[in-house]
Design a protein around this motif. Structure first.
Motif, PDB file in Angstrom:
ATOM      1  N   LEU A  42       1.443   0.405   4.061  1.00 23.62           N
ATOM      2  CA  LEU A  42       1.368  -0.947   3.372  1.00 23.62           C
ATOM      3  C   LEU A  42       1.777  -0.753   2.065  1.00 23.62           C
ATOM      4  O   LEU A  42       1.608   0.290   1.564  1.00 23.62           O
ATOM      5  CB  LEU A  42      -0.239  -1.238   3.572  1.00 23.62           C
ATOM      6  CG  LEU A  42      -0.994  -1.410   4.611  1.00 23.62           C
ATOM      7  CD1 LEU A  42      -2.498  -1.823   4.519  1.00 23.62           C
ATOM      8  CD2 LEU A  42      -0.194  -2.982   5.599  1.00 23.62           C
ATOM      9  N   ALA A  43       2.373  -1.684   1.555  1.00 20.15           N
ATOM     10  CA  ALA A  43       3.002  -1.862   0.138  1.00 20.15           C
ATOM     11  C   ALA A  43       1.794  -1.837  -0.858  1.00 20.15           C
ATOM     12  O   ALA A  43       1.827  -1.122  -1.808  1.00 20.15           O
ATOM     13  CB  ALA A  43       3.830  -2.838  -0.113  1.00 20.15           C
ATOM     14  N   VAL A  44       0.835  -2.686  -0.720  1.00 24.71           N
ATOM     15  CA  VAL A  44      -0.231  -3.102  -1.705  1.00 24.71           C
ATOM     16  C   VAL A  44      -1.551  -3.167  -1.026  1.00 24.71           C
ATOM     17  O   VAL A  44      -1.860  -3.751   0.114  1.00 24.71           O
ATOM     18  CB  VAL A  44      -0.151  -4.195  -2.440  1.00 24.71           C
ATOM     19  CG1 VAL A  44      -1.193  -4.335  -3.418  1.00 24.71           C
ATOM     20  CG2 VAL A  44       1.073  -4.598  -3.059  1.00 24.71           C
ATOM     21  N   VAL A  45      -2.462  -2.337  -1.457  1.00 27.52           N
ATOM     22  CA  VAL A  45      -4.013  -2.236  -1.163  1.00 27.52           C
ATOM     23  C   VAL A  45      -4.781  -2.306  -2.275  1.00 27.52           C
ATOM     24  O   VAL A  45      -4.681  -1.761  -3.298  1.00 27.52           O
ATOM     25  CB  VAL A  45      -4.153  -1.003  -0.301  1.00 27.52           C
ATOM     26  CG1 VAL A  45      -5.945  -0.892   0.142  1.00 27.52           C
ATOM     27  CG2 VAL A  45      -3.518  -0.751   1.064  1.00 27.52           C
ATOM     28  N   ALA A  46      -5.971  -3.440  -1.962  1.00 32.77           N
ATOM     29  CA  ALA A  46      -6.729  -3.691  -3.349  1.00 32.77           C
ATOM     30  C   ALA A  46      -8.271  -3.531  -2.678  1.00 32.77           C
ATOM     31  O   ALA A  46      -8.439  -3.894  -1.618  1.00 32.77           O
ATOM     32  CB  ALA A  46      -6.514  -4.986  -3.865  1.00 32.77           C
ATOM     33  N   THR A  47      -9.121  -3.058  -3.624  1.00 36.99           N
ATOM     34  CA  THR A  47     -10.493  -3.041  -3.111  1.00 36.99           C
ATOM     35  C   THR A  47     -11.232  -4.384  -3.156  1.00 36.99           C
ATOM     36  O   THR A  47     -10.932  -5.186  -3.876  1.00 36.99           O
ATOM     37  CB  THR A  47     -11.275  -1.999  -3.794  1.00 36.99           C
ATOM     38  OG1 THR A  47     -11.282  -2.455  -5.393  1.00 36.99           O
ATOM     39  CG2 THR A  47     -10.523  -0.669  -3.830  1.00 36.99           C
ATOM     40  N   ASP A  48     -12.378  -4.328  -2.371  1.00 43.72           N
ATOM     41  CA  ASP A  48     -12.982  -5.464  -2.344  1.00 43.72           C
ATOM     42  C   ASP A  48     -13.772  -5.700  -3.724  1.00 43.72           C
ATOM     43  O   ASP A  48     -14.075  -6.649  -4.182  1.00 43.72           O
ATOM     44  CB  ASP A  48     -14.403  -5.340  -1.327  1.00 43.72           C
ATOM     45  CG  ASP A  48     -14.712  -6.675  -1.024  1.00 43.72           C
ATOM     46  OD1 ASP A  48     -13.955  -7.450  -0.573  1.00 43.72           O
ATOM     47  OD2 ASP A  48     -15.865  -6.887  -0.649  1.00 43.72           O
ATOM     48  N   VAL A  69     -11.244   6.497  -7.106  1.00 44.61           N
ATOM     49  CA  VAL A  69     -11.159   5.850  -6.143  1.00 44.61           C
ATOM     50  C   VAL A  69      -9.757   5.114  -5.768  1.00 44.61           C
ATOM     51  O   VAL A  69      -9.113   4.804  -4.963  1.00 44.61           O
ATOM     52  CB  VAL A  69     -12.296   4.628  -6.322  1.00 44.61           C
ATOM     53  CG1 VAL A  69     -11.881   3.445  -5.137  1.00 44.61           C
ATOM     54  CG2 VAL A  69     -13.697   4.970  -6.150  1.00 44.61           C
ATOM     55  N   ALA A  70      -9.095   4.672  -6.905  1.00 46.56           N
ATOM     56  CA  ALA A  70      -8.090   3.868  -7.150  1.00 46.56           C
ATOM     57  C   ALA A  70      -6.790   5.151  -6.627  1.00 46.56           C
ATOM     58  O   ALA A  70      -5.864   4.715  -5.699  1.00 46.56           O
ATOM     59  CB  ALA A  70      -7.200   3.559  -8.434  1.00 46.56           C
ATOM     60  N   ALA A  71      -7.000   6.416  -6.953  1.00 46.92           N
ATOM     61  CA  ALA A  71      -5.965   7.419  -6.226  1.00 46.92           C
ATOM     62  C   ALA A  71      -6.214   7.591  -4.902  1.00 46.92           C
ATOM     63  O   ALA A  71      -5.130   7.782  -3.930  1.00 46.92           O
ATOM     64  CB  ALA A  71      -6.341   8.759  -6.938  1.00 46.92           C
ATOM     65  N   ARG A  72      -7.527   7.563  -4.335  1.00 42.67           N
ATOM     66  CA  ARG A  72      -7.726   7.464  -2.844  1.00 42.67           C
ATOM     67  C   ARG A  72      -7.147   6.247  -2.133  1.00 42.67           C
ATOM     68  O   ARG A  72      -6.611   6.291  -0.924  1.00 42.67           O
ATOM     69  CB  ARG A  72      -9.178   7.737  -2.662  1.00 42.67           C
ATOM     70  CG  ARG A  72      -9.947   8.852  -3.228  1.00 42.67           C
ATOM     71  CD  ARG A  72      -9.439  10.091  -2.646  1.00 42.67           C
ATOM     72  NE  ARG A  72     -10.080  11.224  -3.005  1.00 42.67           N
ATOM     73  CZ  ARG A  72      -9.885  12.013  -3.953  1.00 42.67           C
ATOM     74  NH1 ARG A  72      -8.698  11.695  -4.718  1.00 42.67           N
ATOM     75  NH2 ARG A  72     -10.426  13.273  -4.280  1.00 42.67           N
ATOM     76  N   ILE A  73      -7.166   5.195  -2.621  1.00 48.53           N
ATOM     77  CA  ILE A  73      -6.831   3.855  -2.173  1.00 48.53           C
ATOM     78  C   ILE A  73      -5.256   3.946  -1.998  1.00 48.53           C
ATOM     79  O   ILE A  73      -4.836   3.491  -1.172  1.00 48.53           O
ATOM     80  CB  ILE A  73      -7.130   2.702  -2.863  1.00 48.53           C
ATOM     81  CG1 ILE A  73      -8.667   2.690  -3.085  1.00 48.53           C
ATOM     82  CG2 ILE A  73      -6.440   1.401  -2.412  1.00 48.53           C
ATOM     83  CD1 ILE A  73      -9.210   2.255  -1.673  1.00 48.53           C
ATOM     84  N   GLU A  74      -4.495   4.608  -2.887  1.00 47.75           N
ATOM     85  CA  GLU A  74      -3.204   4.700  -2.813  1.00 47.75           C
ATOM     86  C   GLU A  74      -2.770   5.502  -1.664  1.00 47.75           C
ATOM     87  O   GLU A  74      -1.779   5.209  -0.992  1.00 47.75           O
ATOM     88  CB  GLU A  74      -2.705   5.422  -4.137  1.00 47.75           C
ATOM     89  CG  GLU A  74      -1.114   5.597  -4.384  1.00 47.75           C
ATOM     90  CD  GLU A  74      -0.556   7.061  -4.042  1.00 47.75           C
ATOM     91  OE1 GLU A  74       0.329   7.064  -3.265  1.00 47.75           O
ATOM     92  OE2 GLU A  74      -1.249   7.915  -4.154  1.00 47.75           O
ATOM     93  N   SER A  75      -3.531   6.640  -1.392  1.00 48.99           N
ATOM     94  CA  SER A  75      -3.343   7.302  -0.070  1.00 48.99           C
ATOM     95  C   SER A  75      -3.531   6.638   1.068  1.00 48.99           C
ATOM     96  O   SER A  75      -2.822   6.695   2.208  1.00 48.99           O
ATOM     97  CB  SER A  75      -4.263   8.582  -0.176  1.00 48.99           C
ATOM     98  OG  SER A  75      -4.078   9.428  -1.347  1.00 48.99           O
ATOM     99  N   VAL A  76      -4.676   5.654   1.146  1.00 56.08           N
ATOM    100  CA  VAL A  76      -4.880   4.731   2.082  1.00 56.08           C
ATOM    101  C   VAL A  76      -3.509   3.859   2.409  1.00 56.08           C
ATOM    102  O   VAL A  76      -3.126   3.729   3.689  1.00 56.08           O
ATOM    103  CB  VAL A  76      -6.149   3.926   1.907  1.00 56.08           C
ATOM    104  CG1 VAL A  76      -6.147   2.717   2.889  1.00 56.08           C
ATOM    105  CG2 VAL A  76      -7.331   4.656   1.793  1.00 56.08           C
ATOM    106  N   ALA A  77      -3.032   3.284   1.304  1.00 60.69           N
ATOM    107  CA  ALA A  77      -1.701   2.713   1.444  1.00 60.69           C
ATOM    108  C   ALA A  77      -0.640   3.272   2.193  1.00 60.69           C
ATOM    109  O   ALA A  77       0.169   2.707   3.030  1.00 60.69           O
ATOM    110  CB  ALA A  77      -1.367   1.965   0.156  1.00 60.69           C
TER     111      ALA A  77
END
Length: 437
Positions: free
Chosen positions: A398-404, A385-393
């Motif tokens: 965006l510089a930083v993206v964090a999950t709920d 999930v963290a790897a996929r969130i890095e792709s979203v950023a």
């Protein structure tokens, strides 16, 4: 709360102390045998009739009894250590016994010769003191060595306080002194000097082996540090660390960092310059992660995987808060660095300079391999999930993206705004994400 006992280290120390006591026991036996031989053999050669008839000088009898007692004590020590009956408190009892035997021999020698106490150091028995001190040097207890020194000083010094009168006849005094410096006693003194030297050589050899083992352990820790995070390498180098503490299920926060524009940088710069810039970038990210209590789990090119809560008894909520703070600090620090370092190379930096993703959840983490090759592995859905969130950023610029998930765990600190439900590649369900204000 009682301090937890370190099981491995005391075991090693106990084994080393048993070995030291065993060596000391053998040294006492060797001392007794050699000195007894130096006293008895000349008599067998020169005056065998004295041995056969039992007409042995009383001073010689005291010497024989003293040496026999030392030999017997050495046998007791050796047997106790071989049978693992040795206890730590015995390290204080055996030196006390040595001092008592030495003091008794000196007192008996003064009484039998009629000499004043200030002549105590002239007695042959006094030459045993350096041997006993050398035996004490084999131990791993500095305080025990100091105790032996004090006891030996007392054993030799107390007789000097006695007020025996000097014999009225100078010829009697001269005969007593000459007798103490005859050939057999002098040979005994030389042999005791040799034994003291042997004991010190043994102590030096043991210390050298211990230093060599310590150097080997340090080298092993250095080798581990080339393949493992520094925190994990230090734990593996510590023999007291339980394997369960190095790997297993953990609830931790995960931070992925990716440097934007690295492909263009590699195309425009020679490999050496690229390697230098990447090294500087990694060092900066590592300093920020370490400053917030995290650790670098691995580098892949310009990608960095950092973990928070992977060691010790970390609180997952505290790890989540630390990861969120670190993510913002990484973005700000790399932004400043890219604006100077990349610009100096003629490469316009991206805005933002990095894509940082933060997530949290249960994973398996730990070192896998052996001393020749070890890797630190982090396995679990939160990593994906963290790897996929890095792709979203990256895609959202965006510089930083964090999950709920990580924000919930951290207690929803201020400074974050929702960017809605994010679709994650390869996953059927999306996830609510946030970015730093």
């Amino acid at each position: 709360m009682p301090r937890p006992r370190n099981d491995a280290t005391p075991t090693d120390i106990d084994a080393a102390e048993r070995e030291a006591e065993r060596l000391g026991g053998w040294m006492r036996i060797a001392m007794a045998v050699i000195l007894l031989a130096s006293l008895v053999v000349p008599l067998l050669i020169i005056r065998p009739d004295m041995i056969m008839t039992g007409a042995v000088d009383r001073r010689l009898m005291v010497a024989l009894v003293t040496l026999g007692a030392f030999g017997l004590l050495g046998m007791v020590v050796v047997l106790l250590t071989i049978r693992r009956r040795h206890r730590r408190w015995m390290a204080w009892v055996f030196p006390l016994t040595d001092a008592v035997l030495l003091g008794g021999s000196v007192w008996a020698g003064l009484v039998l010769t009629g000499l004043p106490g200030r002549y105590a150091l002239m007695l042959t028995a006094a030459a045993l003191a350096p041997v006993l001190l050398a035996i004490a040097a084999i131990r791993l207890r500095p305080m025990a060595i100091m105790m032996v020194t004090g006891l030996l000083v007392m054993a030799l010094g107390l007789p000097m306080l006695s007020n025996h009168d000097i014999p009225a006849d100078p010829a009697v005094l001269a005969a007593a002194i000459n007798g103490m410096h005859a050939t057999p006693p002098n040979i005994g003194r030389l042999l005791m000097l040799v034994l003291a030297g042997v004991a010190l050589a043994i102590a030096a050899a043991r210390n050298r082996r211990m230093v060599a083992r310590a150097v080997a352990e340090a080298a092993r820790a250095g080798r581990l540090g080339r393949f493992l995070p520094a925190e994990i390498a230090a734990m593996m180098a510590d023999p007291a660390t339980s394997p369960d503490a190095l790997g297993g299920r953990r609830d931790l926060a995960i931070v992925f960092v990716d440097l934007r524009g690295s492909t263009a940088m590699a195309e425009r710069l020679d490999p050496q310059a690229t390697g230098r810039l990447l090294g500087d970038y990694r060092r900066r990210v590592g300093q920020v992660v370490g400053g917030h209590g995290g650790m670098i789990a691995g580098f892949v090119g310009d990608g960095v995987l950092a973990l928070f809560g992977a060691t010790g008894d970390a609180d997952p909520a505290a790890a989540a808060r630390a990861a969120l703070h670190a993510a913002r600090a990484i973005a700000a620090d790399v932004e400043i660095w890219a604006g100077t370092a990349l610009a100096a190379e003629g490469i316009p930096p991206h805005r933002p300079a990095v894509a940082v993703a933060v997530h949290a959840g249960p994973v398996y983490c730990g070192p896998v391999g052996d001393d020749a090759r070890l890797d630190y592995t982090v396995i679990g859905d939160p990593v994906n999930v963290a790897a996929r969130i890095e792709s979203v950023a990256k895609q959202a610029g965006l510089a930083v993206v964090a999950t709920d998930t990580v924000l919930d765990l951290a207690g929803h600190p201020p400074g974050w705004r929702s960017i809605g439900l994010c679709t994650l590649r390869g996953r059927s369900a999306g996830m609510v994400c946030h970015t730093a204000d």
